[in-house]
Design an enzyme around this catalytic site. Structure first.
Site, PDB file in Angstrom:
ATOM      1  N   TYR A 153     -16.141  -0.026 -18.733  1.00 55.00           N
ATOM      2  CA  TYR A 153     -16.036   1.104 -17.793  1.00 55.00           C
ATOM      3  C   TYR A 153     -15.182   2.221 -18.395  1.00 55.00           C
ATOM      4  CZ  TYR A 153     -15.279   3.609 -13.392  1.00 55.00           C
ATOM      5  OH  TYR A 153     -15.230   4.577 -12.413  1.00 55.00           O
ATOM      6  N   LYS A 157     -16.327   6.080 -19.514  1.00 51.15           N
ATOM      7  CA  LYS A 157     -15.755   7.286 -18.910  1.00 51.15           C
ATOM      8  C   LYS A 157     -15.065   8.155 -19.964  1.00 51.15           C
ATOM      9  CE  LYS A 157     -17.130   6.503 -14.710  1.00 51.15           C
ATOM     10  NZ  LYS A 157     -18.192   7.341 -14.132  1.00 51.15           N
TER      11      LYS A 157
HETATM   12  P1  NAD Z   1     -20.626   4.377  -4.932  1.00 52.30           P
HETATM   13  O1  NAD Z   1     -21.017   3.021  -5.423  1.00 52.30           O
HETATM   14  O2  NAD Z   1     -20.099   4.550  -3.565  1.00 52.30           O
HETATM   15  O3  NAD Z   1     -21.853   5.376  -5.140  1.00 52.30           O
HETATM   16  C1  NAD Z   1     -22.585   5.397  -6.335  1.00 52.30           C
HETATM   17  C2  NAD Z   1     -24.015   5.831  -6.020  1.00 52.30           C
HETATM   18  O4  NAD Z   1     -24.730   5.903  -7.274  1.00 52.30           O
HETATM   19  C3  NAD Z   1     -24.781   4.831  -5.142  1.00 52.30           C
HETATM   20  O5  NAD Z   1     -25.413   5.506  -4.072  1.00 52.30           O
HETATM   21  C4  NAD Z   1     -25.800   4.214  -6.089  1.00 52.30           C
HETATM   22  O6  NAD Z   1     -27.028   3.842  -5.455  1.00 52.30           O
HETATM   23  C5  NAD Z   1     -26.024   5.340  -7.089  1.00 52.30           C
HETATM   24  N1  NAD Z   1     -26.533   4.862  -8.377  1.00 52.30           N
HETATM   25  C6  NAD Z   1     -26.072   3.809  -9.097  1.00 52.30           C
HETATM   26  N2  NAD Z   1     -26.818   3.646 -10.202  1.00 52.30           N
HETATM   27  C7  NAD Z   1     -27.759   4.622 -10.180  1.00 52.30           C
HETATM   28  C8  NAD Z   1     -28.835   4.974 -11.050  1.00 52.30           C
HETATM   29  N3  NAD Z   1     -29.074   4.269 -12.167  1.00 52.30           N
HETATM   30  N4  NAD Z   1     -29.603   6.031 -10.736  1.00 52.30           N
HETATM   31  C9  NAD Z   1     -29.370   6.760  -9.603  1.00 52.30           C
HETATM   32  N5  NAD Z   1     -28.379   6.460  -8.733  1.00 52.30           N
HETATM   33  C10 NAD Z   1     -27.579   5.404  -9.022  1.00 52.30           C
HETATM   34  O7  NAD Z   1     -19.574   4.904  -6.023  1.00 52.30           O
HETATM   35  P2  NAD Z   1     -18.425   6.029  -5.968  1.00 52.30           P
HETATM   36  O8  NAD Z   1     -17.132   5.339  -5.820  1.00 52.30           O
HETATM   37  O9  NAD Z   1     -18.795   7.133  -5.067  1.00 52.30           O
HETATM   38  O10 NAD Z   1     -18.478   6.505  -7.480  1.00 52.30           O
HETATM   39  C11 NAD Z   1     -19.148   7.681  -7.886  1.00 52.30           C
HETATM   40  C12 NAD Z   1     -18.692   8.007  -9.295  1.00 52.30           C
HETATM   41  O11 NAD Z   1     -17.275   8.153  -9.307  1.00 52.30           O
HETATM   42  C13 NAD Z   1     -19.000   6.910 -10.307  1.00 52.30           C
HETATM   43  O12 NAD Z   1     -19.380   7.517 -11.536  1.00 52.30           O
HETATM   44  C14 NAD Z   1     -17.664   6.194 -10.463  1.00 52.30           C
HETATM   45  O13 NAD Z   1     -17.542   5.560 -11.712  1.00 52.30           O
HETATM   46  C15 NAD Z   1     -16.710   7.362 -10.330  1.00 52.30           C
HETATM   47  N6  NAD Z   1     -15.337   7.025  -9.935  1.00 52.30           N
HETATM   48  C16 NAD Z   1     -15.098   6.320  -8.804  1.00 52.30           C
HETATM   49  C17 NAD Z   1     -13.792   6.022  -8.471  1.00 52.30           C
HETATM   50  C18 NAD Z   1     -13.455   5.226  -7.230  1.00 52.30           C
HETATM   51  O14 NAD Z   1     -12.319   4.770  -7.132  1.00 52.30           O
HETATM   52  N7  NAD Z   1     -14.374   5.041  -6.307  1.00 52.30           N
HETATM   53  C19 NAD Z   1     -12.729   6.465  -9.281  1.00 52.30           C
HETATM   54  C20 NAD Z   1     -13.007   7.201 -10.419  1.00 52.30           C
HETATM   55  C21 NAD Z   1     -14.335   7.484 -10.743  1.00 52.30           C
END
Ligand code: NAD
Length: 249
Positions: A153, A157
């Site tokens: 991961y 990133k």
């Molecule tokens: P989440 O799981 O709530 O939402 C992710 C969405 O992406 C889902 O709706 C899923 O169906 C969709 N998805 C996954 N694989 C896919 C694909 N191959 N094609 C199209 N859609 C796809 O996640 P989140 O927490 O909202 O995270 C969103 C972004 O933020 C991610 O890149 C994650 O790594 C990053 N992020 C999250 C956090 C956190 O703490 N939640 C922190 C830093 C970064």
């Protein structure tokens, strides 16, 4: 605020978490929102809620990525904002000693290769318009590593961060801004699933957040809307931290 009035914004991973909150925020600010997700029920419900368009697409598929921008352009006539946000967390122990090659490759594919594809196919639309804003979702772990052992991961990133810097510099003279968004831990399904498996991990994380809580997705969406708007006209190639102070602690 209507900073995005009439702009066409394509959001990947719009069905949940940060993507969904940003779809809502962009719509409030006047954008036409194209909600892209692999998951049809959540993606189409997000699009219906914000009065936008749903495109079912897998961001790891080149033909799907080409089609999602083409659909946005055919429907609304431009592609002004690309929020490349879809991502996954590794399913199991992601320490370097435990992560297998298949799991490693899957995370790079969804988190990093997808961003390469989404930038590659958004930029030509923006070049023709002489303007555009791309925001790629990285993470605070790309800047400072993670005490919780997530090698695939964190590496994915880090790649998003480096790619955003490179593209931000490369396309600055063409009016295209590219920034990496680096959220701290956000209260979304992705985080909740991770912590349900390992509650101690949640506690360890919390201790390191100076503001003493996880972010709400709407707080991240506010930063994305800023980066997408002309208010951020001098910001490109940046790592934009929205992390409750973690990286400064
Ligand atoms: P989440 O799981 O709530 O939402 C992710 C969405 O992406 C889902 O709706 C899923 O169906 C969709 N998805 C996954 N694989 C896919 C694909 N191959 N094609 C199209 N859609 C796809 O996640 P989140 O927490 O909202 O995270 C969103 C972004 O933020 C991610 O890149 C994650 O790594 C990053 N992020 C999250 C956090 C956190 O703490 N939640 C922190 C830093 C970064």
């Amino acid at each position: 605020m209507q900073r995005l009035q009439g702009r066409v914004a394509v959001i990947t991973g719009a069905g949940s978490g940060i993507g969904l909150a940003t779809a809502r925020r962009f719509a409030e600010e006047g954008a036409h929102v194209v909600c892209v997700d692999l998951d049809e029920p959540s993606g189409s419900s997000a699009a219906a809620e914000v009065g936008g368009l749903f495109v079912k697409a897998d961001v790891t598929s080149e033909s799907d990525v080409i089609r999602m921008y083409q659909t946005a352009f055919d429907t609304y006539g431009s592609v002004d904002i690309a929020f490349n946000n879809a991502g996954i967390s590794p399913p199991d122990d992601d320490s370097i000693l435990e992560t297998g090659l298949d799991a490693w490759r899957r995370v790079q594919e969804v988190n990093l290769t997808s961003v390469y594809l989404c930038c590659k196919y958004a930029i030509p639309y923006m070049q023709r318009q002489g303007k555009g804003s791309i925001i790629n979702t990285a993470s605070f772990v790309a800047v400072m590593g993670s005490a919780t052992s997530q090698i695939s991961y964190t590496a994915s990133k880090g790649g998003v961060l480096a790619m955003s810097r490179e593209l931000g510099v490369q396309f600055a003279r063409e009016g295209i801004r590219v920034n990496a968004l680096c959220p701290g831990p956000v209260n979304t399904p992705l985080l909740r699933e991770l912590f349900a498996k390992d509650p101690e991990r949640a506690q360890r994380r919390l201790v390191h957040i100076p503001v003493g809580r996880f972010a709400e997705a709407s707080e991240i969406a506010a930063a994305v809307a800023f980066l997408a708007s002309d208010d951020a006209s001098f910001i490109t190639g940046s790592e934009f931290l929205v992390d409750g102070g973690i990286s400064g602690a």
